[in-house]
Write an enzyme that holds these catalytic residues in place. Structure first.
Site, PDB file in Angstrom:
ATOM      1  N   ASN A  11       0.818  -1.205   0.000  1.00 42.87           N
ATOM      2  CA  ASN A  11       0.000   0.000   0.000  1.00 42.87           C
ATOM      3  C   ASN A  11       0.851   1.254   0.000  1.00 42.87           C
ATOM      4  O   ASN A  11       1.982   1.248   0.488  1.00 42.87           O
ATOM      5  CB  ASN A  11      -0.926   0.028   1.230  1.00 42.87           C
ATOM      6  CG  ASN A  11      -1.932  -1.103   1.218  1.00 42.87           C
ATOM      7  OD1 ASN A  11      -2.794  -1.161   0.355  1.00 42.87           O
ATOM      8  ND2 ASN A  11      -1.812  -2.006   2.173  1.00 42.87           N
ATOM      9  N   THR A  12       0.283   2.313  -0.542  1.00 46.39           N
ATOM     10  CA  THR A  12       0.909   3.629  -0.508  1.00 46.39           C
ATOM     11  C   THR A  12       0.075   4.530   0.386  1.00 46.39           C
ATOM     12  O   THR A  12      -1.125   4.712   0.151  1.00 46.39           O
ATOM     13  CB  THR A  12       0.997   4.230  -1.927  1.00 46.39           C
ATOM     14  OG1 THR A  12       1.888   3.429  -2.719  1.00 46.39           O
ATOM     15  CG2 THR A  12       1.509   5.668  -1.887  1.00 46.39           C
ATOM     16  N   ASP A 109      11.278   3.390   5.058  1.00 48.59           N
ATOM     17  CA  ASP A 109      10.104   3.429   5.939  1.00 48.59           C
ATOM     18  C   ASP A 109      10.472   3.090   7.380  1.00 48.59           C
ATOM     19  O   ASP A 109       9.898   3.641   8.326  1.00 48.59           O
ATOM     20  CB  ASP A 109       9.024   2.469   5.429  1.00 48.59           C
ATOM     21  CG  ASP A 109       9.517   1.035   5.275  1.00 48.59           C
ATOM     22  OD1 ASP A 109      10.738   0.815   5.132  1.00 48.59           O
ATOM     23  OD2 ASP A 109       8.676   0.115   5.272  1.00 48.59           O
ATOM     24  N   ARG A 110      11.451   2.213   7.574  1.00 51.76           N
ATOM     25  CA  ARG A 110      11.859   1.831   8.921  1.00 51.76           C
ATOM     26  C   ARG A 110      12.554   2.989   9.630  1.00 51.76           C
ATOM     27  O   ARG A 110      12.308   3.243  10.817  1.00 51.76           O
ATOM     28  CB  ARG A 110      12.774   0.603   8.866  1.00 51.76           C
ATOM     29  CG  ARG A 110      12.094  -0.635   8.289  1.00 51.76           C
ATOM     30  CD  ARG A 110      13.053  -1.791   8.124  1.00 51.76           C
ATOM     31  NE  ARG A 110      13.492  -2.320   9.411  1.00 51.76           N
ATOM     32  CZ  ARG A 110      14.405  -3.274   9.535  1.00 51.76           C
ATOM     33  NH1 ARG A 110      14.997  -3.776   8.449  1.00 51.76           N
ATOM     34  NH2 ARG A 110      14.747  -3.713  10.735  1.00 51.76           N
TER      35      ARG A 110
END
Length: 269
Positions: A11-12, A109-110
């Site tokens: 997902n975005t 993202d992490r």
């Protein structure tokens, strides 16, 4: 307003900030082969659902773990919205040293989630200065289930990567011919009295056990307290079944994008 976009494997996530306030959070299924124009249409239409136009945006910040999407997305924002987006990528200072080896292997993202988690939950206890500074442990229930450890300093120490609950479910249904595909949901009992209940129990409580076990082992290796922050699609489902998760924060990555953007382009906020 600031447009924040996190491109994940499945997902975005799209968020719009007015200052520090997250005005809206929207999600699209990630499409790896979309062109610049298709991405522009998708982003413009989903923003229109909450009354936001490209003309309302002053800047943008992007993180992605899907490299083929980055180029077309940046061109879409530039061509149709007039925005030169800041990209969170290896080498971009975030205010948090990365002790991973090599640092560029940590997904954007992490790191973004780690920055936000430290900002929100890594502060000293309200009991006073005598309390030790807390680190944070971010558990992200995405395509993969990741555990990311941030020291009180803060430093990104490292983490754990496990298959996501969705991946595990897909593998189970693909390799076991007689097992039906079922929704991942809480069964009425742990001991399933039919196949659907048994599979649901294994998926949900198996992941609860995984999360509890990994967090306890991480705690054994650290010499400081930490707050466990869960995020991602299945975070609420798992958090309801255990007391080892302290808080669920669905907007963690978007908040991290805002913080990193403010570090580099404070005048645009």
């Amino acid at each position: 307003m600031l447009l924040a976009i996190d491109v994940g494997n499945s997902n975005t996530s799209i968020g719009v900030f007015a200052g520090a306030e997250l005005r809206c959070e929207l999600r699209l299924a990630t499409q790896r082969n979309w062109t610049r124009d298709e991405l522009a249409v998708a982003v413009e239409r989903v923003l229109a659902l909450v009354g936001v136009r490209f003309a309302d945006l002053r800047d943008a910040v992007v993180a992605s773990v899907v490299p083929p999407v980055v180029g077309p997305l940046l061109r879409a924002l530039s061509h149709y919205a007039g925005l030169a987006a800041l990209v969170v990528e290896p080498g971009l200072p975030t205010g948090m040293p990365i002790l991973y080896d090599p640092p560029h292997e940590v997904g954007a993202d992490r790191i973004v989630a780690a920055v936000a988690a430290h900002s929100r939950y890594g502060a000293r206890s309200t009991a006073g200065a005598s309390e030790p500074a807390r680190g944070v442990l971010v558990v992200d229930f995405g395509t993969a289930t990741t555990f990311d450890v941030v020291t009180p300093t803060p430093e990104y120490l490292g983490g754990v990567i496990a298959p996501g609950i969705g991946i595990s479910a897909d593998a189970l249904f693909a390799r076991a011919a007689k097992l039906p595909r079922v929704d991942i949901a809480r069964p009425a009992r742990v001991i399933g009295t039919n196949t659907i209940m048994a599979v649901q129990s294994g998926l949900l409580y198996g992941y609860v056990g995984l999360v509890e076990g990994v967090i306890r082992r991480i705690r054994d290796e650290l010499d400081h307290p930490f707050t466990v922050v869960a995020t991602g699609g299945f975070a609420p489902d798992v958090a309801r079944e255990t007391d080892i998760i302290d808080v669920v924060d669905d907007a963690l990555v978007l908040e991290g994008l805002r913080l990193i953007h403010a570090l580099h382009r404070p005048a645009a906020d």
